[in-house]
Write an enzyme that holds these catalytic residues in place. Structure first.
Site, PDB file in Angstrom:
ATOM      1  N   GLU A 252      43.109  32.534  35.590  1.00 27.65           N
ATOM      2  CA  GLU A 252      42.799  33.420  34.454  1.00 27.65           C
ATOM      3  C   GLU A 252      44.083  34.056  33.906  1.00 27.65           C
ATOM      4  OE1 GLU A 252      41.174  37.756  34.848  1.00 27.65           O
ATOM      5  OE2 GLU A 252      39.501  36.355  35.082  1.00 27.65           O
ATOM      6  N   TYR A 253      44.958  34.495  34.805  1.00 28.82           N
ATOM      7  CA  TYR A 253      46.247  35.062  34.373  1.00 28.82           C
ATOM      8  C   TYR A 253      46.990  34.078  33.477  1.00 28.82           C
ATOM      9  CZ  TYR A 253      46.686  39.178  37.514  1.00 28.82           C
ATOM     10  OH  TYR A 253      46.547  40.392  38.128  1.00 28.82           O
TER      11      TYR A 253
ATOM     12  N   MET B   9      30.329  47.015  37.234  1.00 32.88           N
ATOM     13  CA  MET B   9      29.661  45.785  37.647  1.00 32.88           C
ATOM     14  C   MET B   9      28.460  46.064  38.531  1.00 32.88           C
ATOM     15  SD  MET B   9      32.646  42.909  38.189  1.00 32.88           S
ATOM     16  CE  MET B   9      31.442  41.631  38.516  1.00 32.88           C
TER      17      MET B   9
ATOM     18  N   LEU C 119      27.947  51.606  42.214  1.00 30.91           N
ATOM     19  CA  LEU C 119      27.170  51.342  41.001  1.00 30.91           C
ATOM     20  C   LEU C 119      28.013  51.576  39.754  1.00 30.91           C
ATOM     21  CD1 LEU C 119      23.922  53.154  42.192  1.00 30.91           C
ATOM     22  CD2 LEU C 119      24.330  50.683  42.166  1.00 30.91           C
TER      23      LEU C 119
ATOM     24  N   GLY D 144      32.268  40.152  34.845  1.00 34.45           N
ATOM     25  CA  GLY D 144      32.639  41.377  34.160  1.00 34.45           C
ATOM     26  C   GLY D 144      31.452  42.108  33.567  1.00 34.45           C
TER      27      GLY D 144
ATOM     28  N   LYS E 170      37.894  33.231  44.607  1.00 36.06           N
ATOM     29  CA  LYS E 170      37.945  34.169  43.475  1.00 36.06           C
ATOM     30  C   LYS E 170      39.385  34.560  43.161  1.00 36.06           C
ATOM     31  CE  LYS E 170      36.307  37.160  40.429  1.00 36.06           C
ATOM     32  NZ  LYS E 170      37.244  38.258  40.318  1.00 36.06           N
TER      33      LYS E 170
END
Length: 291
Positions: free
Chosen positions: A171-172, A11, A8, A114, A164
């Site tokens: 994304e990088y 995210m 928990l 995120g 993913k």
């Protein structure tokens, strides 16, 4: 439906809330008792009705392996384990085989969104058999963004985390391009307001994106990123993407260069890495190093 959620953190906690808002029952377990609804995995499994679905959101590697090993001893045939962390896809195949020997299903799920996912929804990429995916589908529907897109059954076990991984490799490269452009704009004397140049790109340009919006957010908080050290970690998925490219003879020059650029941040106070660090903090709440 009922869901058990293990982990928990940044995210996992928000995911619990979003699923609850959709009308489902979520029991969460975390090693931090202040966050948990139950105080052990045994209690979590005991309070859920079968067939159970347990979603694991803990760090990849040893923590995930230990959690799945424990669940394998507690769950019953027909139950399903979902690994929603950032595990390597090759680990998924191993976990699916281990659980299948006990009649327990396995689904891997890459999760993107995120710290913004609670309100905006999470992009989901999942892999596994159709019957196991079907048992989790109400949770996928609760977590995904509104509309017809934002989630995909990517294929067999491992496909979700592989997708993913590639997402994070892209994304990088995107972050690296923004960072290089920002450093060049900051370097020249003729451009006197770099932040507003970035802001002007948010509408009508072919490079507008959520990452650009987050870059502007970061610059609004620290116009020249003077408070940050030019150091950016890599989470592992960038490395795995490059390794998979080598294994499959697929050229990835931009993604590979962006990974190597992060390595350079460990050697000097790189201006580009200030922007990379700021962006990672904006979208994922990742820690930054202050000067």
């Amino acid at each position: 439906m009922e869901l058990g959620l293990v982990g928990l953190g940044k995210m996992g906690g928000n995911m619990r809330e979003r699923i609850r808002r959709a009308g489902h029952t979520v029991l969460g377990y975390d090693r931090n008792p202040d966050l948990a609804d139950v105080h052990s995995l045994e209690e979590l499994v005991g309070k859920l009705s079968g067939p159970r679905v347990i979603w694991v959101m803990v760090p990849a590697g040893e923590a995930t392996q230990t959690t799945i090993d424990q669940l394998a001893e507690l769950l019953e045939p027909g139950d399903v384990v979902v690994d929603g962390g950032n595990s390597r896809w090759t680990d998924d195949e191993k976990h699916a085989e281990e659980l299948a020997a006990k009649g327990i299903g396995f689904v891997d799920c890459g999760v993107s969104g995120g710290v913004w996912g609670l309100e905006n929804g999470y992009a989901l990429m999942y892999g596994g058999d159709k019957e196991n995916v079907a048992k989790v589908q109400p949770v996928f529907d609760a977590l995904k963004p509104e509309g017809d897109s934002g989630s995909v059954h990517a294929g067999k076990v491992g496909a979700g985390h592989f997708a993913k991984m590639v997402h994070n490799g892209i994304e990088y490269a995107m972050m690296q391009a923004y960072a290089e452009g920002w450093e060049l704009l900051e370097k020249v004397d003729s451009v006197t307001d770099v932040r507003e140049v970035f802001r002007s790109w948010q509408e009508g340009t072919v490079i507008r994106s959520w990452l650009l919006d987050l870059a502007v957010n970061a610059l609004d908080g620290d116009e020249h990123l003077d408070e940050l050290r030019g150091y950016a970690q890599d989470s592992g998925e960038g490395r795995w993407t490059v390794e998979a490219a080598i294994d499959n003879a697929v050229p990835l020059p931009a993604i590979t260069a962006s990974l190597f650029a992060r390595f350079s941040s460990r050697q000097e106070d790189s201006p580009q890495m200030k922007m990379i660090a700021a962006l990672r903090n904006q979208f994922g709440g990742h820690a930054v190093e202050k000067k």
